[in-house]
Design an enzyme around this catalytic site. Sequence first.
Site, short mmCIF file in Angstrom:
data_model
loop_
_atom_site.label_atom_id
_atom_site.label_comp_id
_atom_site.label_asym_id
_atom_site.label_seq_id
_atom_site.Cartn_x
_atom_site.Cartn_y
_atom_site.Cartn_z
N GLU C 75 0.83 -1.19 0.00
CA GLU C 75 0.00 0.00 0.00
C GLU C 75 0.87 1.25 0.00
OE1 GLU C 75 -3.52 -0.05 -0.02
OE2 GLU C 75 -3.14 -2.17 -0.42
N LYS C 206 -7.89 -14.60 17.32
CA LYS C 206 -8.20 -14.18 15.95
C LYS C 206 -9.48 -13.36 15.84
CE LYS C 206 -4.76 -16.58 14.02
NZ LYS C 206 -4.29 -17.37 15.15
N ASP C 280 2.18 -13.70 13.00
CA ASP C 280 0.97 -14.22 12.36
C ASP C 280 0.05 -13.04 12.00
OD1 ASP C 280 -1.38 -15.39 11.60
OD2 ASP C 280 -1.55 -16.71 13.34
N HIS C 371 -2.48 9.96 -0.50
CA HIS C 371 -2.81 8.74 -1.24
C HIS C 371 -2.77 8.98 -2.74
CE1 HIS C 371 -4.34 7.38 2.69
NE2 HIS C 371 -3.96 6.22 2.24
#
Lengths: 387, 387, 387, 387
Positions: C75, C206, C280, C371
């Site tokens: 990104e 998670k 992770d 951006h």
Amino acid sequence: MSLSAVNKRWELIGDSDAARRALLPDGAESELAAYQNHIENCIGAVKIPVGIAGPLRVRGMFASGDYYVPLATTEAALVASYSHGAQVITEAGGCVSVMLNEGVSRTPAFAFHSLVSAGLFAVWCIEHGNEFRAAAAQTSAHAELADIGVAIEGNHVYLLLEFTTGDASGQNMATIATQAVCNYIRENSPLKPEYSFVEANFSGDKKATAHSFTTVRGKKVSAEVTLPKDLLPHRLHTTPEQLERYWKMSAIGAIQSGSIGVQGHFANALAALYIACGQDPACVAESAVGVTRMELDQQGNLYAAVTLPSIMVGTVGGGTSLPTQRACLEIIGLAGAGQARALAEICGALALAGEISLTSAICANEFARAHQKLARGRNAGQQADNG
Amino acid sequence: MSLSAVNKRWELIGDSDAARRALLPDGAESELAAYQNHIENCIGAVKIPVGIAGPLRVRGMFASGDYYVPLATTEAALVASYSHGAQVITEAGGCVSVMLNEGVSRTPAFAFHSLVSAGLFAVWCIEHGNEFRAAAAQTSAHAELADIGVAIEGNHVYLLLEFTTGDASGQNMATIATQAVCNYIRENSPLKPEYSFVEANFSGDKKATAHSFTTVRGKKVSAEVTLPKDLLPHRLHTTPEQLERYWKMSAIGAIQSGSIGVQGHFANALAALYIACGQDPACVAESAVGVTRMELDQQGNLYAAVTLPSIMVGTVGGGTSLPTQRACLEIIGLAGAGQARALAEICGALALAGEISLTSAICANEFARAHQKLARGRNAGQQADNG
Amino acid sequence: MSLSAVNKRWELIGDSDAARRALLPDGAESELAAYQNHIENCIGAVKIPVGIAGPLRVRGMFASGDYYVPLATTEAALVASYSHGAQVITEAGGCVSVMLNEGVSRTPAFAFHSLVSAGLFAVWCIEHGNEFRAAAAQTSAHAELADIGVAIEGNHVYLLLEFTTGDASGQNMATIATQAVCNYIRENSPLKPEYSFVEANFSGDKKATAHSFTTVRGKKVSAEVTLPKDLLPHRLHTTPEQLERYWKMSAIGAIQSGSIGVQGHFANALAALYIACGQDPACVAESAVGVTRMELDQQGNLYAAVTLPSIMVGTVGGGTSLPTQRACLEIIGLAGAGQARALAEICGALALAGEISLTSAICANEFARAHQKLARGRNAGQQADNG
Amino acid sequence: MSLSAVNKRWELIGDSDAARRALLPDGAESELAAYQNHIENCIGAVKIPVGIAGPLRVRGMFASGDYYVPLATTEAALVASYSHGAQVITEAGGCVSVMLNEGVSRTPAFAFHSLVSAGLFAVWCIEHGNEFRAAAAQTSAHAELADIGVAIEGNHVYLLLEFTTGDASGQNMATIATQAVCNYIRENSPLKPEYSFVEANFSGDKKATAHSFTTVRGKKVSAEVTLPKDLLPHRLHTTPEQLERYWKMSAIGAIQSGSIGVQGHFANALAALYIACGQDPACVAESAVGVTRMELDQQGNLYAAVTLPSIMVGTVGGGTSLPTQRACLEIIGLAGAGQARALAEICGALALAGEISLTSAICANEFARAHQKLARGRNAGQQADNG
């Protein structure tokens, strides 16, 4: 409701004469008739003392003027605190309180064999909005189906039906109208659900939910006031700067606690007003959610605002027709049809008064003291602001 | 509370004689004295009709026996629904209801110049738990500081002080004890906070929070019953299978709404019992959170359980000493010291009765009809289960 | 992992030679062996570009010095933004970042016939904490059962087992240790559960949860910096006043959205660092929760703090031993045993840098522009702060 | 991106030759150009091993066929688990996966002097929806402003702008379009805000929120499969009954943890697929939210469904054009324009495969064992389902 039935119930629960005399004193039998459509298995009534808070100056879209608000509570210091907050608001010129949105939801759900069927059914529902509206309208002149949303979860479809309900709080009206929509669906849908329920707990009825907070449940109100910086030390024993930093610290406290929204004690205002005015106090569960914000404005005054998206009030229906409850509505000047939105704006203004009063007491280090004095009976009479 | 003060207030709010007669009927002046330490700016009292639900058989650690539970409400169908649920539970042999945990929190917060100072202060607090406990204990024989937690957020420290409060609901006791701890800190901490507040909104007071749900606020109770499959069609007009699938569908409905926990309408039980029994009805905001679970057991019967982690009740203090409220506590047999835990177990059992009754009505497609009949007065008398 | 197996998989998914050359270029077969215990059904590897952000001066309990932090992302603008924030922090003298708490949970659950059995089992578990700890310790020299909590819901018992796991992130270690505890229970408990599961989804694994937010999951870190008011206009094109009012407005925005905690984009920092450093990245789900606070201090400087209660990082185990991931850990200087807490402090400091940079860009009205420029390739090279 | 700049960065971070050789091996300099518009301060790339899961049979609106899904992870057992779940789904005839809704939000906010001004501004915004749409459309052929919502909080107004963004994931497109709307407002609104921000953190960007869960963020997908009861013991070592009761117990576990929605580990599927396919892995924070439901159907088979309301994927833009990421999209057959919705449906199907595989492993008591075997390297090769 016959007196003999009441007497039989008192026999059933045993012979406590003192209890009976308290709940059903001599001469009170004549009042029982009024309770007929409001309660079952009646044995009498409890009395909740009512105090008045005010004057509370409100400049709203529907409520306008100086109000004395009756509050029913058994908790010492509550009325004194709200009355003090109301008076400070009034001294500052009053608060603005605006009803922004309204709607009461019911959320029936329908189970299908497959996601594809669920999707087709959802499309059919959206296409039949007019028919749903007509079915709902037949149940009451006041029940208007204002919006239909759909949530698909696997082979289940939840319909989010949002109603306006005139001057009634409207949960029962929404339930009955939803039943009519469900009946229409059962008779007309080309896809027959395997099973369905008139309410599947998505509506936020009687509970705090993120969904009601982001949208609306009942009536959404925002209220604001600017308190001049000179007023605070004298009347609230604190400063705008202290209140702003308390707001920040307590906002993060609330965030860490995992609350929905950020506010101090909307529940106190709403429970006391709901009980006094014949509203459903179980709705405190959903109504006591929202946002309080306090900050310095550019001139160094205190800007304070509350936003309550789930005020559940009506001025007809429910307990509003009972004698003492109606008396409380009359004291505010909001009994009967055409007044529900104004009552919601009063709720917003009252909540604002309470947030100002409570946070000031905490900032002034008077929070514990107030409870100690009033609840434990030392000089309690002197604390009352009003008479 | 002099009558002249009351009269002055009635003059202030205007000349509505009817309202005055309703809230303060002839002869009621003598009751005003009882309200002295419970309210300010008193002008009279509202009456809330009371119905009894039961018998409700409870097998708890503290509550044991068949109870008639007084419920104060103005909402038609509520008492009938709870009474019906209670009777079905009783027919099934009664429910088990167990108080699992108790504690009331206050959460003072302290601001420092830096995170390092905040951390050192937090360590000092943990090391001085005994001194905190002693300071708290001096404020009341019943206030015991049971647990001390610490949350650091940048240069801010929140203390999570958890108290047991005997047979009082305990918010005020906890506030006063927390003030004593804060006083001890101010006088003894080597690190002086830049500012601090006795309560910073982490405690879950008067609001639904994830933190109270996961831990405890007030009293945590779980209640369960197994309803034989043969009982359901006859008495609840539904089946265990239907109830289980409703539970699943409504649980996901609640999840989608962003509620805290998953339950139907604990608020109805708690508001009605809190008002009848002199509890603080604003606490419905925090108490109406928890878990309801219904499922088939291996024999095909219905297992139903509720868990309420935030029941705020006491049998001394607050409104429990007022005549009508005390009468209601006496009807349950739980007035006075030593009964608070039993009252909490009754709350759990009552909530269970309501969940069974409501969900059965929805499954039997009787939900809308019940409201229609009872609230709108058609044949209302016939609906009451009990006399 | 034999090459023939890899070749067979490529045949299976079709003949895209270009895809194969991208994921498994000539010569890369030798790298496959390294992936052996990290993946199944391997067909090659994707490449994620890595940029460095810094220098980032950190003064922590475990991390101390000036760091260049490798971030893996595709990104545009992300690394530039973090690097800019890091440099501003460093110019201000660096940030403090402190690991406050640590622990990884697993939550097995046990079903009984009744609430009473559930309660007795819960008591037995609490009494056998030492045996549980011993069973856990036998599975790994690093798995220490640090805390045991119990939640009863009807006839179900959830155990909240919290472990410390040395320098490993620890989910698998906690799972294996929990299995050992469950085995001990199965063999020794006088009350046999009807059924049980080694993990019943209470652990926050998670996913973002209120429980992990209030307690800890992995490592809890708080980081702070004070930015001198003179530094902001020049380096961040805004002022402390603007940042504070943005903080307030965006905090209420987040509250209204129903987020857990209040922060801007912790996820960007954590995803990029987790991917670069062999952590992770699925744990971004739970780690991207916390609190950002910005406010004026008494001197008019900007105080900014972040608190992240759920950083899941380790410096051994998982992907940390893979060549490129280990290289990234070496660049920070935190490869291998003894470094996990320092890595968590770096995560906190990096998140702080990102919050400062992002909010400043929004305040300076540069958010969209950044951006636009970097992602759409106009003059992209000129934007990089570093080199 | 010149090599000399890269070299300078390596000098800056020190002389670790091994690290450099890992991240930037000989010959890799030619790849740096491809990263030009995707990263700043580049020093090389990390490699994430890719495994394939499948075949996964999907019957969707946009995706249809048997798919091999590339997953990038360093966590042992992940690909094996997803591949196993995918194959079981395929053996059962495949799953249905349907994109139900799409939209990406930005939420600018505007501060006014008063609530009245805020209200008037909100009305003006709603009246100028067409102009807002036109302003947004000028920024990109794909940016379509699909919906405008308004939230008033005191004197603050939050606009909820929801865009569709073609085949791009769309956050940046939405930001740039929102900037254009804000510019239009600044130039045309009769009421000038005191200050405003292009994004005020209500949008759910990079975080789990109740609002995105109830509505949509990116793409909302639901997927379902019915697994024949005979398939389960053989292929999943469990039964439909066990899976249903695990679902109930774990759902209540998740509810007690205060998660948003109820699911097991969507994050694992999404992180691995996002990284492989050039999506933004920081969006795992918002995407790993939703509902999993498993239950017996009337024939005793297992019905399983997942609903993910916040899948953030695109097949153009972001990292999708990088060589290895594009290769992964080509393996699925979804590279380039016109494929984003199909990719979202694949995400839903993959999440379903993972929920089935994980919960079966827990039910079969194989959860700990799988991690032990694969992660710790014992016989790892034998575990892979696929070649």
